[in-house]
Design a protein around this motif. Structure first.
Motif, PDB file in Angstrom:
ATOM      1  N   PRO A 269      46.981  81.465  40.248  1.00  0.00           N
ATOM      2  CA  PRO A 269      46.625  83.370  40.980  1.00  0.00           C
ATOM      3  C   PRO A 269      47.668  84.254  40.159  1.00  0.00           C
ATOM      4  CG  PRO A 269      48.600  81.661  41.520  1.00  0.00           C
ATOM      5  CD  PRO A 269      47.866  80.675  41.082  1.00  0.00           C
ATOM      6  N   VAL A 270      46.742  84.973  38.805  1.00  0.00           N
ATOM      7  CA  VAL A 270      47.285  86.446  38.888  1.00  0.00           C
ATOM      8  C   VAL A 270      46.243  87.716  38.944  1.00  0.00           C
ATOM      9  CG1 VAL A 270      47.071  87.687  36.316  1.00  0.00           C
ATOM     10  CG2 VAL A 270      46.836  84.907  37.090  1.00  0.00           C
ATOM     11  N   TRP A 271      47.537  88.041  39.749  1.00  0.00           N
ATOM     12  CA  TRP A 271      47.201  89.404  40.807  1.00  0.00           C
ATOM     13  C   TRP A 271      47.759  91.043  39.639  1.00  0.00           C
ATOM     14  CZ3 TRP A 271      45.169  86.213  43.031  1.00  0.00           C
ATOM     15  CH2 TRP A 271      44.550  85.769  44.337  1.00  0.00           C
ATOM     16  N   SER A 272      48.561  90.653  38.692  1.00  0.00           N
ATOM     17  CA  SER A 272      49.242  91.683  37.947  1.00  0.00           C
ATOM     18  C   SER A 272      48.087  92.011  37.225  1.00  0.00           C
ATOM     19  CB  SER A 272      50.196  90.685  37.043  1.00  0.00           C
ATOM     20  OG  SER A 272      51.349  89.981  37.935  1.00  0.00           O
TER      21      SER A 272
ATOM     22  N   HIS B 145      50.268  79.157  31.017  1.00  0.00           N
ATOM     23  CA  HIS B 145      49.883  80.434  29.018  1.00  0.00           C
ATOM     24  C   HIS B 145      49.963  81.241  30.939  1.00  0.00           C
ATOM     25  CE1 HIS B 145      47.443  77.840  26.480  1.00  0.00           C
ATOM     26  NE2 HIS B 145      49.435  77.715  26.401  1.00  0.00           N
ATOM     27  N   PHE B 146      50.085  82.330  29.654  1.00  0.00           N
ATOM     28  CA  PHE B 146      50.507  83.500  31.032  1.00  0.00           C
ATOM     29  C   PHE B 146      49.645  84.065  31.815  1.00  0.00           C
ATOM     30  CE2 PHE B 146      54.068  83.821  28.617  1.00  0.00           C
ATOM     31  CZ  PHE B 146      55.386  84.164  28.929  1.00  0.00           C
ATOM     32  N   ASP B 147      48.612  83.438  31.264  1.00  0.00           N
ATOM     33  CA  ASP B 147      47.532  84.294  31.967  1.00  0.00           C
ATOM     34  C   ASP B 147      46.662  83.197  33.278  1.00  0.00           C
ATOM     35  OD1 ASP B 147      46.564  82.589  29.865  1.00  0.00           O
ATOM     36  OD2 ASP B 147      44.442  83.070  29.734  1.00  0.00           O
ATOM     37  N   HIS B 148      47.950  82.207  32.835  1.00  0.00           N
ATOM     38  CA  HIS B 148      47.443  81.122  34.278  1.00  0.00           C
ATOM     39  C   HIS B 148      48.489  80.889  35.111  1.00  0.00           C
ATOM     40  CE1 HIS B 148      43.435  79.793  32.723  1.00  0.00           C
ATOM     41  NE2 HIS B 148      43.723  80.569  31.356  1.00  0.00           N
ATOM     42  N   LEU B 149      49.469  81.589  34.409  1.00  0.00           N
ATOM     43  CA  LEU B 149      51.190  80.607  35.173  1.00  0.00           C
ATOM     44  C   LEU B 149      51.280  82.634  34.853  1.00  0.00           C
ATOM     45  CD1 LEU B 149      53.048  79.683  36.418  1.00  0.00           C
ATOM     46  CD2 LEU B 149      53.955  79.114  34.946  1.00  0.00           C
ATOM     47  N   ASP B 150      51.357  82.994  36.410  1.00  0.00           N
ATOM     48  CA  ASP B 150      52.125  84.803  36.380  1.00  0.00           C
ATOM     49  C   ASP B 150      52.982  84.830  37.401  1.00  0.00           C
ATOM     50  OD1 ASP B 150      51.548  87.464  35.552  1.00  0.00           O
ATOM     51  OD2 ASP B 150      50.986  87.411  37.858  1.00  0.00           O
ATOM     52  N   ALA B 151      54.324  85.467  37.004  1.00  0.00           N
ATOM     53  CA  ALA B 151      55.508  85.160  37.985  1.00  0.00           C
ATOM     54  C   ALA B 151      55.749  86.290  38.590  1.00  0.00           C
ATOM     55  CB  ALA B 151      56.729  84.660  36.494  1.00  0.00           C
TER      56      ALA B 151
ATOM     57  N   ALA C 112      38.639  86.042  42.091  1.00  0.00           N
ATOM     58  CA  ALA C 112      39.068  87.335  42.265  1.00  0.00           C
ATOM     59  C   ALA C 112      39.909  87.703  40.619  1.00  0.00           C
ATOM     60  CB  ALA C 112      40.699  86.971  42.807  1.00  0.00           C
ATOM     61  N   GLY C 113      39.068  87.115  39.651  1.00  0.00           N
ATOM     62  CA  GLY C 113      39.404  87.081  38.512  1.00  0.00           C
ATOM     63  C   GLY C 113      40.031  86.332  37.790  1.00  0.00           C
ATOM     64  N   HIS C 114      39.131  86.341  36.686  1.00  0.00           N
ATOM     65  CA  HIS C 114      39.910  85.590  35.483  1.00  0.00           C
ATOM     66  C   HIS C 114      40.257  84.064  36.087  1.00  0.00           C
ATOM     67  CE1 HIS C 114      41.040  84.507  31.322  1.00  0.00           C
ATOM     68  NE2 HIS C 114      43.005  84.103  31.820  1.00  0.00           N
ATOM     69  N   ALA C 115      40.961  83.249  35.622  1.00  0.00           N
ATOM     70  CA  ALA C 115      40.348  82.004  36.612  1.00  0.00           C
ATOM     71  C   ALA C 115      41.396  81.362  37.952  1.00  0.00           C
ATOM     72  CB  ALA C 115      41.551  80.814  35.598  1.00  0.00           C
ATOM     73  N   SER C 116      41.535  82.581  38.209  1.00  0.00           N
ATOM     74  CA  SER C 116      42.267  83.089  40.172  1.00  0.00           C
ATOM     75  C   SER C 116      41.008  82.821  41.208  1.00  0.00           C
ATOM     76  CB  SER C 116      42.932  84.403  39.971  1.00  0.00           C
ATOM     77  OG  SER C 116      43.493  84.542  39.078  1.00  0.00           O
TER      78      SER C 116
ATOM     79  N   VAL D 231      41.627  93.281  40.174  1.00  0.00           N
ATOM     80  CA  VAL D 231      41.760  92.083  41.071  1.00  0.00           C
ATOM     81  C   VAL D 231      40.297  91.977  42.456  1.00  0.00           C
ATOM     82  CG1 VAL D 231      43.015  90.504  42.586  1.00  0.00           C
ATOM     83  CG2 VAL D 231      44.243  91.493  40.604  1.00  0.00           C
ATOM     84  N   GLY D 232      39.960  91.644  42.538  1.00  0.00           N
ATOM     85  CA  GLY D 232      39.064  91.271  43.479  1.00  0.00           C
ATOM     86  C   GLY D 232      39.186  91.710  44.784  1.00  0.00           C
TER      87      GLY D 232
END
Length: 345
Positions: free
Chosen positions: A115-118, A150-156, A97-101, A131-132
């Motif tokens: 999961p980071v869909w933001s 970290h914010f690029d791995h734990l996205d509220a 889906a992108g990055h580490a997602s 997002v893929g």
């Protein structure tokens, strides 16, 4: 969805002499949040965190983002969204889906990693590829694994979209963050501990990284990767965020013949600043070899501009390093964002 099944814990050898000892403990109950973790996990660091002198140098040099030449290739970044492949109980499939997602289909479960869909994360420009997979196109999510806070791995905002009864597997010390957000099925694990859901084993393994989300919580929760093992003993290793070091060989020793390793290749320049916590493409290939894995899928690039290397450089360098190592080209799954691959039985 089946709950944890009874199974004997695997042996957990002591860490080699001279390395940090870890708790271990084999198979753990689902839904475990502990209150007796240490106040800090700083003793698990494999390199000191940057001090004031390093931060002053970074501010002086200003080398935190690529220049115009390094950004000009954004339109060329690989993006090829497609439908998710069919996945039954015997399927092992991955979608980036992108990055580490990732969307992992393993043992009949659908598992999301970090999961980071933001569109944006704190302190970082907006994502440079979409997002893929659209959120509404996801199948029901059976579980989520988180590597660190970290914010690029734990996205509220992304996690807020999930049902509160979604099983979530998190590092030691991070369970309270989820409990405050009313997640009801949170399993908190130390390195080398595992839990089982629906016949899939989720084991938390070490990484060369750190954690921090606010000014006051440096290393208050742990960091690491995950090895997911299905009923047929097929294994996917999700590294999360990590620098290069001895843990890869140890993970490979405890988990021989990992079928697919999802390894980070981006956010590595300048090296004097990031080498301890982010592998560069050449180190990612070395890590793959240390693991003894069968295939590698690169990640942690082509999504957010987090450091100063040109945006396409991670791909060209990992392909070159793979070729120099004499590894079979078909075993490098250098996928576009949004693409899927299915591992044949």
């Amino acid at each position: 969805m089946t709950e944890q099944t009874e199974r004997a814990s695997r042996d957990t050898p002591a860490a080699p002499s001279g390395r940090p000892s870890v708790a271990g403990g084999g198979l753990q109950p689902l839904g475990r949040i502990r209150n007796d973790w240490p106040r800090s996990f700083a003793d698990r660091l494999t390199a000191p965190l940057p001090g004031l002198r390093a931060m002053a140098r970074l501010a002086r040099e200003g080398a935190v983002r690529p220049g115009p030449d390094g950004l000009r290739d954004i339109p060329l970044l690989p993006f090829a969204p497609g439908p998710l492949p069919p996945a039954g109980p015997g399927t092992l499939a991955v979608t980036w889906a992108g990055h580490a997602s990732w969307i992992l289909r393993v043992g009949g479960l659908t598992v999301l990693t970090d999961p980071v869909w933001s569109r944006r994360i704190l302190g970082t420009p907006a994502r440079i590829t979409p997002v893929g997979v659209r959120w509404e196109d996801l199948p029901p999510v059976d579980a989520v694994v988180i590597s660190h806070n970290h914010f690029d791995h734990l996205d509220a905002p992304t996690l807020k979209r999930l049902p509160k009864d979604t099983p979530v597997f998190v590092p030691a010390g991070l369970g309270r963050w989820f409990a405050r957000r009313r997640f009801a099925r949170v399993t908190e694990l130390d390195w080398w501990e595992a839990a089982e859901l629906g016949g899939v084993r989720f084991e938390f393994v070490p990484a060369h990284h750190w954690s921090k989300r606010t000014l006051l919580d440096t290393c208050r929760s742990l960091w690491g990767g995950w090895v997911l093992t299905d009923r047929d003993d097929r294994k996917v290793y999700f590294a999360g965020d990590t620098g290069y070091g001895h843990w890869f060989a140890e993970i490979g020793r405890r988990h021989p013949r990992i079928d697919l390793a999802l390894l980070p290749i981006g956010a590595y320049d300048p090296r004097w600043w990031l080498s301890d916590v982010h592998t560069d493409p050449e180190e990612a290939v070395r890590a793959f070899q240390d693991l003894g894995a069968r295939r590698m899928a690169p990640m942690h690039w082509a999504t957010f501009v987090l450091s100063s290397e040109p945006v396409l450089e991670p791909l060209t360098r990992v392909r070159a390093a793979w070729s120099r190592a004499g590894l079979p080209r078909e075993d490098l799954w250098d996928m576009p964002v949004g693409a899927s691959r299915v591992l044949a039985p």
